[in-house]
Scaffold this motif. Structure first.
Motif, mmCIF file in Angstrom:
data_model
loop_
_atom_site.group_PDB
_atom_site.id
_atom_site.type_symbol
_atom_site.label_atom_id
_atom_site.label_comp_id
_atom_site.label_asym_id
_atom_site.label_seq_id
_atom_site.Cartn_x
_atom_site.Cartn_y
_atom_site.Cartn_z
ATOM 1 N N VAL A 58 0.849 -1.205 0.000
ATOM 2 C CA VAL A 58 0.000 0.000 0.000
ATOM 3 C C VAL A 58 0.879 1.247 0.000
ATOM 4 O O VAL A 58 0.649 2.187 -0.763
ATOM 5 C CB VAL A 58 -0.974 -0.002 1.200
ATOM 6 C CG1 VAL A 58 -1.589 1.356 1.426
ATOM 7 C CG2 VAL A 58 -2.058 -1.041 0.995
ATOM 8 N N THR A 59 1.893 1.242 0.855
ATOM 9 C CA THR A 59 2.819 2.381 0.903
ATOM 10 C C THR A 59 3.552 2.543 -0.428
ATOM 11 O O THR A 59 3.669 3.656 -0.955
ATOM 12 C CB THR A 59 3.830 2.189 2.045
ATOM 13 O OG1 THR A 59 3.124 1.999 3.266
ATOM 14 C CG2 THR A 59 4.756 3.378 2.167
ATOM 15 N N GLY A 60 4.024 1.437 -0.979
ATOM 16 C CA GLY A 60 4.742 1.487 -2.238
ATOM 17 C C GLY A 60 3.884 1.984 -3.387
ATOM 18 O O GLY A 60 4.329 2.799 -4.210
ATOM 19 N N LEU A 61 2.642 1.518 -3.465
ATOM 20 C CA LEU A 61 1.748 1.981 -4.533
ATOM 21 C C LEU A 61 1.416 3.462 -4.374
ATOM 22 O O LEU A 61 1.294 4.184 -5.366
ATOM 23 C CB LEU A 61 0.477 1.134 -4.570
ATOM 24 C CG LEU A 61 0.643 -0.257 -5.183
ATOM 25 C CD1 LEU A 61 -0.631 -1.073 -4.991
ATOM 26 C CD2 LEU A 61 1.023 -0.168 -6.651
ATOM 27 N N ALA A 62 1.271 3.913 -3.134
ATOM 28 C CA ALA A 62 1.006 5.338 -2.904
ATOM 29 C C ALA A 62 2.200 6.184 -3.343
ATOM 30 O O ALA A 62 2.030 7.220 -3.998
ATOM 31 C CB ALA A 62 0.691 5.579 -1.432
ATOM 32 N N ILE A 63 3.386 5.745 -3.014
ATOM 33 C CA ILE A 63 4.588 6.479 -3.424
ATOM 34 C C ILE A 63 4.731 6.435 -4.943
ATOM 35 O O ILE A 63 5.054 7.446 -5.573
ATOM 36 C CB ILE A 63 5.844 5.910 -2.731
ATOM 37 C CG1 ILE A 63 5.793 6.213 -1.239
ATOM 38 C CG2 ILE A 63 7.121 6.475 -3.349
ATOM 39 C CD1 ILE A 63 6.852 5.512 -0.422
ATOM 40 N N TRP A 64 4.479 5.260 -5.540
ATOM 41 C CA TRP A 64 4.597 5.141 -6.992
ATOM 42 C C TRP A 64 3.571 6.028 -7.699
ATOM 43 O O TRP A 64 3.846 6.613 -8.724
ATOM 44 C CB TRP A 64 4.420 3.684 -7.426
ATOM 45 C CG TRP A 64 4.608 3.503 -8.884
ATOM 46 C CD1 TRP A 64 5.800 3.463 -9.560
ATOM 47 C CD2 TRP A 64 3.595 3.380 -9.863
ATOM 48 N NE1 TRP A 64 5.580 3.307 -10.900
ATOM 49 C CE2 TRP A 64 4.228 3.245 -11.118
ATOM 50 C CE3 TRP A 64 2.207 3.352 -9.816
ATOM 51 C CZ2 TRP A 64 3.527 3.095 -12.301
ATOM 52 C CZ3 TRP A 64 1.503 3.194 -10.991
ATOM 53 C CH2 TRP A 64 2.162 3.078 -12.214
ATOM 54 N N ARG A 65 2.400 6.156 -7.129
ATOM 55 C CA ARG A 65 1.368 7.028 -7.715
ATOM 56 C C ARG A 65 1.839 8.485 -7.691
ATOM 57 O O ARG A 65 1.573 9.250 -8.606
ATOM 58 C CB ARG A 65 0.060 6.872 -6.927
ATOM 59 C CG ARG A 65 -1.059 7.698 -7.393
ATOM 60 C CD ARG A 65 -1.715 7.068 -8.590
ATOM 61 N NE ARG A 65 -2.894 7.841 -8.916
ATOM 62 C CZ ARG A 65 -3.231 8.137 -10.138
ATOM 63 N NH1 ARG A 65 -2.533 7.691 -11.145
ATOM 64 N NH2 ARG A 65 -4.297 8.844 -10.368
#
Length: 168
Positions: A58-65
């Motif tokens: 979840v953290t990684g996808l938020a940062i990637w977004r």
């Protein structure tokens, strides 16, 4: 094969890993809640891996977004693969304890399961489910064994997704 390639593209693999992890936890809780199978400490340890993966993804996808860089997505897929690999190792250890290949850790004594909803004196000793006794086997593997197989496959898919992202 084309659908698998689509699944391993861009952000879809981390999202799929997130959903699969949530499903694995839901299945474990279903066996506990509806099947009456109390988890032992090693069962709970296997769930911790999925919880960690969910938080990381979840953290990684938020940062990637926020910062959509391909290198970051490759790193995220590699990290997901490593976490699933840890899950495979924990599950293999648990299966080995069930097959009496490894000694059980302290606190995995055979005893009656704890009812978490029963109101008791907190000073009394609590008993936990036995780590050495699998409740059932399917095709020769316990739930821990199948969790290890699934985790190993998901780990491999994560590394394939990372490699596919590098090639793109």
């Amino acid at each position: 094969m084309l659908k698998l390639q689509m699944l391993l593209r861009d952000w879809t693999w981390p999202a799929a890993a997130l959903v699969i992890s949530a499903l694995m936890i839901a299945i474990a809780h279903g066996f506990q809640t509806f099947g009456g199978l109390a988890p032992c400490p090693l069962c709970l340890r296997q769930r911790e891996v999925y919880w960690a993966l969910i938080a990381m993804t979840v953290t990684g996808l938020a940062i990637w977004r926020w910062q959509p860089k391909r290198r970051f997505l490759v790193a995220l897929n590699v990290l997901i693969g490593l976490v699933f690999g840890v899950g495979a190792v924990v599950a293999a250890y648990h299966a080995g304890v069930e097959w009496k290949l490894f000694p059980p850790p302290a606190g995995c004594a055979a005893a009656a399961a704890v009812d978490p909803f029963a109101i008791r004196d907190l000073n009394q000793n609590f008993h936990v489910a036995d780590c050495t006794a699998a409740p059932f086997y399917i095709l020769g593997l316990s739930m821990a064994g199948w969790n290890g197989v699934v985790s190993l496959i998901l780990s491999a898919l994560s590394f394939v997704a990372a490699a596919a992202t590098v090639r793109r």
